[in-house]
Design a protein around this motif. Structure first.
Motif, PDB file in Angstrom:
ATOM      1  N   ASN A 215       0.818  -1.212   0.000  1.00  0.00           N
ATOM      2  CA  ASN A 215       0.000   0.000   0.000  1.00  0.00           C
ATOM      3  C   ASN A 215       0.856   1.269   0.000  1.00  0.00           C
ATOM      4  O   ASN A 215       0.402   2.328   0.421  1.00  0.00           O
ATOM      5  N   VAL A 216       2.109   1.130  -0.492  1.00  0.00           N
ATOM      6  CA  VAL A 216       3.030   2.262  -0.578  1.00  0.00           C
ATOM      7  C   VAL A 216       3.586   2.319  -1.995  1.00  0.00           C
ATOM      8  O   VAL A 216       3.968   1.276  -2.554  1.00  0.00           O
ATOM      9  N   ARG A 217       3.624   3.491  -2.587  1.00  0.00           N
ATOM     10  CA  ARG A 217       4.231   3.598  -3.909  1.00  0.00           C
ATOM     11  C   ARG A 217       5.739   3.363  -3.785  1.00  0.00           C
ATOM     12  O   ARG A 217       6.407   3.865  -2.882  1.00  0.00           O
ATOM     13  N   LEU A 218       6.264   2.571  -4.704  1.00  0.00           N
ATOM     14  CA  LEU A 218       7.644   2.099  -4.610  1.00  0.00           C
ATOM     15  C   LEU A 218       8.324   2.151  -5.954  1.00  0.00           C
ATOM     16  O   LEU A 218       7.680   2.104  -7.012  1.00  0.00           O
ATOM     17  N   THR A 219       9.633   2.227  -5.895  1.00  0.00           N
ATOM     18  CA  THR A 219      10.465   1.893  -7.030  1.00  0.00           C
ATOM     19  C   THR A 219      11.197   0.610  -6.664  1.00  0.00           C
ATOM     20  O   THR A 219      10.924   0.014  -5.623  1.00  0.00           O
ATOM     21  N   GLY A 220      12.095   0.177  -7.498  1.00  0.00           N
ATOM     22  CA  GLY A 220      12.813  -1.059  -7.202  1.00  0.00           C
ATOM     23  C   GLY A 220      13.943  -1.259  -8.181  1.00  0.00           C
ATOM     24  O   GLY A 220      13.981  -0.639  -9.250  1.00  0.00           O
ATOM     25  N   ARG A 221      14.871  -2.114  -7.814  1.00  0.00           N
ATOM     26  CA  ARG A 221      15.997  -2.437  -8.692  1.00  0.00           C
ATOM     27  C   ARG A 221      15.940  -3.923  -9.041  1.00  0.00           C
ATOM     28  O   ARG A 221      16.154  -4.774  -8.174  1.00  0.00           O
ATOM     29  N   PRO A 222      15.676  -4.240 -10.304  1.00  0.00           N
ATOM     30  CA  PRO A 222      15.640  -5.652 -10.699  1.00  0.00           C
ATOM     31  C   PRO A 222      17.043  -6.211 -10.906  1.00  0.00           C
ATOM     32  O   PRO A 222      17.997  -5.474 -11.194  1.00  0.00           O
ATOM     33  N   ALA A 223      17.154  -7.512 -10.754  1.00  0.00           N
ATOM     34  CA  ALA A 223      18.422  -8.213 -10.953  1.00  0.00           C
ATOM     35  C   ALA A 223      18.137  -9.564 -11.587  1.00  0.00           C
ATOM     36  O   ALA A 223      17.034 -10.111 -11.449  1.00  0.00           O
ATOM     37  N   LEU A 224      19.145 -10.096 -12.269  1.00  0.00           N
ATOM     38  CA  LEU A 224      19.016 -11.394 -12.933  1.00  0.00           C
ATOM     39  C   LEU A 224      20.285 -12.193 -12.684  1.00  0.00           C
ATOM     40  O   LEU A 224      21.392 -11.676 -12.821  1.00  0.00           O
ATOM     41  N   ALA A 225      20.111 -13.462 -12.293  1.00  0.00           N
ATOM     42  CA  ALA A 225      21.245 -14.364 -12.072  1.00  0.00           C
ATOM     43  C   ALA A 225      20.953 -15.681 -12.766  1.00  0.00           C
ATOM     44  O   ALA A 225      19.791 -16.074 -12.927  1.00  0.00           O
ATOM     45  N   VAL A 226      22.021 -16.380 -13.166  1.00  0.00           N
ATOM     46  CA  VAL A 226      21.859 -17.668 -13.844  1.00  0.00           C
ATOM     47  C   VAL A 226      23.004 -18.582 -13.428  1.00  0.00           C
ATOM     48  O   VAL A 226      24.134 -18.138 -13.213  1.00  0.00           O
ATOM     49  N   THR A 227      22.695 -19.853 -13.269  1.00  0.00           N
ATOM     50  CA  THR A 227      23.697 -20.868 -12.957  1.00  0.00           C
ATOM     51  C   THR A 227      23.427 -22.102 -13.802  1.00  0.00           C
ATOM     52  O   THR A 227      22.289 -22.361 -14.229  1.00  0.00           O
ATOM     53  N   GLY A 228      24.488 -22.869 -14.012  1.00  0.00           N
ATOM     54  CA  GLY A 228      24.358 -24.146 -14.679  1.00  0.00           C
ATOM     55  C   GLY A 228      24.224 -25.270 -13.671  1.00  0.00           C
ATOM     56  O   GLY A 228      24.015 -25.030 -12.470  1.00  0.00           O
ATOM     57  N   PRO A 229      24.337 -26.520 -14.105  1.00  0.00           N
ATOM     58  CA  PRO A 229      24.259 -27.654 -13.181  1.00  0.00           C
ATOM     59  C   PRO A 229      25.325 -27.550 -12.090  1.00  0.00           C
ATOM     60  O   PRO A 229      26.460 -27.146 -12.344  1.00  0.00           O
ATOM     61  N   PHE A 230      24.941 -27.887 -10.865  1.00  0.00           N
ATOM     62  CA  PHE A 230      25.823 -27.876  -9.702  1.00  0.00           C
ATOM     63  C   PHE A 230      26.402 -26.478  -9.432  1.00  0.00           C
ATOM     64  O   PHE A 230      27.478 -26.342  -8.861  1.00  0.00           O
ATOM     65  N   GLY A 231      25.683 -25.428  -9.871  1.00  0.00           N
ATOM     66  CA  GLY A 231      26.131 -24.066  -9.623  1.00  0.00           C
ATOM     67  C   GLY A 231      27.242 -23.585 -10.531  1.00  0.00           C
ATOM     68  O   GLY A 231      27.832 -22.521 -10.286  1.00  0.00           O
ATOM     69  N   LEU A 232      27.526 -24.309 -11.600  1.00  0.00           N
ATOM     70  CA  LEU A 232      28.614 -23.930 -12.501  1.00  0.00           C
ATOM     71  C   LEU A 232      28.219 -22.723 -13.349  1.00  0.00           C
ATOM     72  O   LEU A 232      27.052 -22.534 -13.681  1.00  0.00           O
ATOM     73  N   GLY A 233      29.234 -21.952 -13.734  1.00  0.00           N
ATOM     74  CA  GLY A 233      29.029 -20.853 -14.677  1.00  0.00           C
ATOM     75  C   GLY A 233      28.111 -19.758 -14.186  1.00  0.00           C
ATOM     76  O   GLY A 233      27.393 -19.156 -14.983  1.00  0.00           O
ATOM     77  N   ARG A 234      28.114 -19.455 -12.906  1.00  0.00           N
ATOM     78  CA  ARG A 234      27.196 -18.443 -12.379  1.00  0.00           C
ATOM     79  C   ARG A 234      27.552 -17.057 -12.903  1.00  0.00           C
ATOM     80  O   ARG A 234      28.696 -16.646 -12.922  1.00  0.00           O
TER      81      ARG A 234
END
Length: 358
Positions: A215-234
């Motif tokens: 119930n409050v007007r907001l801004t925000g900062r989006p983020a994107l993360a990606v990982t491969g199998p077993f957390g590789l290549g994050r």
């Protein structure tokens, strides 16, 4: 069909709209260069406020003033009204169409008149009252006071089109009570676009909706993360801050991440960190919301390169083996020929046995 101009903010010229060349009878008219402005004001004139900003208790009433300035060289007849605000899908601040009745803050504003005729290069100061209902919900409410010029014109196909040129000033009202700031990530869609260069990663493109569920007007900062199998290549990236999102509003944003290795099965996580608008203080800070999806990223260029390397290796080994067999056959033939020639030479050297005299 109705076209609406964007509601702007400020005390300078908030917007301008050219009048149509041939308005229909009964429609307010204006010269082609008609321009006007709407701004917060005192009884003496605009006072520099970028918007009408209030903090009131349920049941409270206040009186304020709005200045409507005609910058044109001829009189203007404008329609003055208040309406509810909403966040567009692109993150803009807009108001309901003029023919749609407001149900929130826009309906709490009372203006003494709905039509203004303003002489050329003149200004009118209009008082208004804002009354907060006793049962108003706590939090932020948004609206705007608009001066509009409605007219008709023709489109490229010659059809009559209703055009509502609107210029206005924003109203931000906070009703006292419990505040619940929150942003929600939904409808996450992600795709991986590989690179033709097998030594380079691809591009991950995430599109998702950020909804203000508090119930409050907001801004925000989006983020994107990606990982491969077993957390590789994050890999991860922070995107630019979002425009303000009104309570109940939502906008769609896109975040791109480059250099993502195609590790067959990827997990992408989109997040948005809520932030206050302007000098607001959020205590405690609202939680970060996330959404996660899995997607395939088959490394076709890399597989093709590995296949070519394997084929080249196989061809090299096969060629070496073939040359080795040819050399072995040549050596065997040479040895056989040598043995044959040695046997022949031995026979010629020994000759027949000598004869004995009788």
């Amino acid at each position: 069909m109705r076209l609406l101009a964007v509601i702007a903010t400020g005390v300078a010229l908030l917007g301008a709209a050219p009048a149509p060349p041939a308005p229909t009878p009964g429609t307010p008219s204006a010269p082609a260069a008609a321009t006007w402005a709407v701004a917060p004001s005192t009884v003496k004139g605009p006072n520099g406020r970028p918007a009408f900003t209030y903090k009131l208790d349920p049941g409270a009433t206040l009186t304020d003033h709005v200045a409507v300035t005609n910058h044109s060289s001829r009189p203007l007849t404008l329609h003055l009204y208040a309406s509810d605000a909403f966040t567009t899908a692109q993150g803009g601040f807009d108001l309901l169409p003029g023919d749609q009745q407001p149900t929130d803050t826009g309906s709490w504003v009372r203006l003494p008149r709905r039509t203004l005729t303003i002489p050329s290069t003149s200004r009118l100061i209009v008082p208004f009252t804002l009354t907060v209902p006793n049962d108003a919900t706590p939090g932020d409410h948004a609206a705007g006071i608009v001066a509009s010029l409605a007219a008709t014109t023709s489109d490229a196909q010659g059809k009559q089109v209703a055009v509502d040129h609107r210029v206005g000033a924003r109203i931000y009202l906070r009703v006292t009570g419990d505040l619940r700031p929150a942003l929600w990530v939904e409808d996450l869609r992600v795709r991986h676009t590989g690179s033709l260069n097998p030594l380079a990663g691809g591009t991950l493109t995430a599109t998702f909706t950020v909804r203000n569920t508090g119930n409050v007007r907001l801004t925000g900062r989006p983020a994107l993360a990606v990982t491969g199998p077993f957390g590789l290549g994050r890999r991860a990236v922070d995107a630019a801050a979002l425009p303000e999102i009104l309570p109940g509003g939502a906008l769609t944003t896109t975040v791109r991440l480059t250099g993502v290795p195609p590790l067959f099965r990827l997990t992408a996580t989109a997040a948005v960190t809520p932030a206050a608008v302007g000098d607001q203080v959020l205590d405690p800070p609202p939680a970060v919301d996330t959404a996660r999806v899995a997607l395939w990223a088959v490394p076709w260029p890399q597989l093709a390169l590995i296949t070519l390397i394997a084929l080249a290796g196989w061809a090299l080994v096969a060629a070496r083996r073939r040359r080795a067999r040819q050399l072995a056959r040549a050596l065997a033939a040479a040895r056989e020929q040598g043995r044959t020639e040695a046997s022949r030479d031995s026979q010629q050297t020994s000759g027949p046995p000598p004869s004995l005299p009788l």
